[in-house]
Design an enzyme around this catalytic site. Sequence first.
Site, short mmCIF file in Angstrom:
data_model
loop_
_atom_site.label_atom_id
_atom_site.label_comp_id
_atom_site.label_asym_id
_atom_site.label_seq_id
_atom_site.Cartn_x
_atom_site.Cartn_y
_atom_site.Cartn_z
N LEU A 1 0.81 7.51 -5.95
CA LEU A 1 -0.24 8.54 -5.95
C LEU A 1 0.34 9.91 -5.64
O LEU A 1 0.00 10.91 -6.29
CB LEU A 1 -1.31 8.20 -4.90
CG LEU A 1 -2.31 7.12 -5.32
CD1 LEU A 1 -3.15 6.68 -4.13
CD2 LEU A 1 -3.21 7.65 -6.43
N SER B 1 0.83 -1.20 0.00
CA SER B 1 0.00 0.00 0.00
C SER B 1 0.87 1.25 0.00
O SER B 1 0.53 2.25 -0.65
CB SER B 1 -0.91 0.01 1.22
OG SER B 1 -1.80 -1.07 1.15
N ASP C 1 3.67 1.58 -1.36
CA ASP C 1 4.12 1.77 -2.75
C ASP C 1 3.04 2.47 -3.57
O ASP C 1 3.31 3.38 -4.35
CB ASP C 1 4.46 0.43 -3.39
CG ASP C 1 5.73 -0.17 -2.79
OD1 ASP C 1 6.46 0.59 -2.11
OD2 ASP C 1 5.96 -1.37 -2.97
N LYS C 2 1.81 2.01 -3.39
CA LYS C 2 0.72 2.62 -4.14
C LYS C 2 0.58 4.09 -3.78
O LYS C 2 0.38 4.95 -4.64
CB LYS C 2 -0.59 1.88 -3.86
CG LYS C 2 -0.66 0.50 -4.49
CD LYS C 2 -2.01 -0.14 -4.23
CE LYS C 2 -2.12 -1.48 -4.95
NZ LYS C 2 -1.13 -2.46 -4.47
N ILE C 3 0.68 4.35 -2.50
CA ILE C 3 0.51 5.74 -2.06
C ILE C 3 1.67 6.59 -2.55
O ILE C 3 1.48 7.76 -2.92
CB ILE C 3 0.39 5.79 -0.53
CG1 ILE C 3 -1.03 5.31 -0.16
CG2 ILE C 3 0.61 7.18 0.01
CD1 ILE C 3 -1.22 4.90 1.25
#
Length: 551
Positions: free
Chosen positions: A254, A247, A249-251
């Site tokens: 973003l 997560s 990484d995803k953030i």
Amino acid sequence: MAAAQPEAQPSSFWQVLEEQVLEEHPDVPRDQLLPWEAWERKHRKRSCDEATTSEPGAGSNGGGGSIAEPFWDALEASLRAEHPHLAREELLPWLKLPRQRRQPAAAAPSAAAPPPPDDTDNGGDSDYEAIGSEEDEAFVAGSSDSTRAGTQPRAAIVPLPDTSGNRWASRNKHKWQCQSTTTKTAPATNLFLADELDKLAAHYKAVGNDEWRYFAFSKQAKKLRDLTWEVTDAKQLLSVRSFGQKSVDKIAELLATGALRRLETMQSTDRAQALAELTKVHGVGCKIASDWYAKGITSVEAAVQSGLMTATQRVGARFYKDLQVRIPRAEVTAIVDAVRVALRATLGARGVPAHAIDGAGDATASGSYRRGKPSSGDVDVLLCRRDGGSDEGLIEQILEYMKAAGVSVHHLTHEEEVQRGRAQRSVRTATCSSYRGIIRLPGYELHRRLDLKLYPPEDFAYALLYFTGSDHFNRSMRHYAKTLGYSLSDHGIVHAVKMAGGKDNCVRGTKNLFEARTEQEIFEKLGLQYVEPSQRNTDVVPIGDAPRRLQ
DNA sequence: TGGCCGTACTG
DNA sequence: CAGTACG
DNA sequence: GCCA
């Protein structure tokens, strides 16, 4: 509708829906049946039909003249007590309706009610104005001075129908996050991230196949919304529970690029878009949506036309657009008050003397409203009868009462037929009933989801705890209880023994181990710090050593 | 690696 | 029973 | 997805 337009499909979504609906409810006035007519006018561009099929509409909607009047009076008083500062029109939007009931019963239906001079929207949208004609003057003048002067709500007002039904609410008002008007505003970055994670969650939910990713992402989104500090570097979140490397990484992506490539590609498929739309209908989840999609159904419109919908789903489809819109807090208040007033009236009708009605039962606003949110997705009202009288049919009676007073009511559960068959086989249902429906108070534009839950007094604290949520908070608390060997529910705390293997690997006792009078007592028994409703958006926190046993 | 809440209503 | 929903 |  859309009659004139040449391009108009011979059988549009709404036409088909309209036919089905009219057929199902031949006795209900058209405006009540077809709320989208007004909705479309407002939210879409120009409406294609100007010639509103001038409805007879008059009459029909059963009498109710006699009970309607005290109902609205009491509701006004109740609302006034809670919002003394609000201008009258704001407090009582239904006053803006062209015509009112409160006809002296005998009053002639004064023929063709003139089509509401209403400007644009809200046109024929009321099932309410159909009831009576004339004498809205009487109504306005009767209970107070002219609305027109506006602002000044007039000095003496309200005899006060006593809102003590909502004991908790009155006592704790000062603690409500948003009673102080200042809503805590989260950092914009966090909100953006939360929205993106919610999209991710929504995708996994709609598509199915991975409810746990849905669970994880939605939990993270909630946490982000509740964070007091701004996320500037994704790594900060590694120290926050329930955020992992993936997560983060995803953030990071973003924060860097403003979007998630993976999400965009996932969302872009036909299937994903179809499922996203279909699952917006109440009663349609990922399985049924997938089912329909496999049959070539890719839109709500197509689903309606397919004839595959259940009764509940059809109701859901009728209002699914309205239901996408959040409910301002003040409107939630109005709806809860309406339920409370109807409850009191119902108790009165059952023979409870006026002086005893306060203690005979209560209606408590729960859900996100009780958590202090400035807006809600639906309205949750916890009902409790405390005088030992029968609960049977109480919810139904309350709804009938509101209906008769001019509130538009549609059932998602408790359809008449189902009701009967249900009554015989379940003992429990007699003392605990759970209702879901859709209502609209006259003068309000949109239909709203209403959840009613009725519990015996001994369940009240547990029920309130449950019904206040949030969902993640409840799951967290229950999960925690489980680690102690208990099972926590809206009825109480029982022993829970975890068995090896299998999915249903938990054996629960049946005896409530602790009769709690208040929420505080429940927290305390479990060794948890009490958490104010407004703070129940995150996990629970054990204090000290957890108690091994309840005593 | 396997668990991730407990309950009510529908068909 | 599976599915959906509720917090 | 995260976590014990």
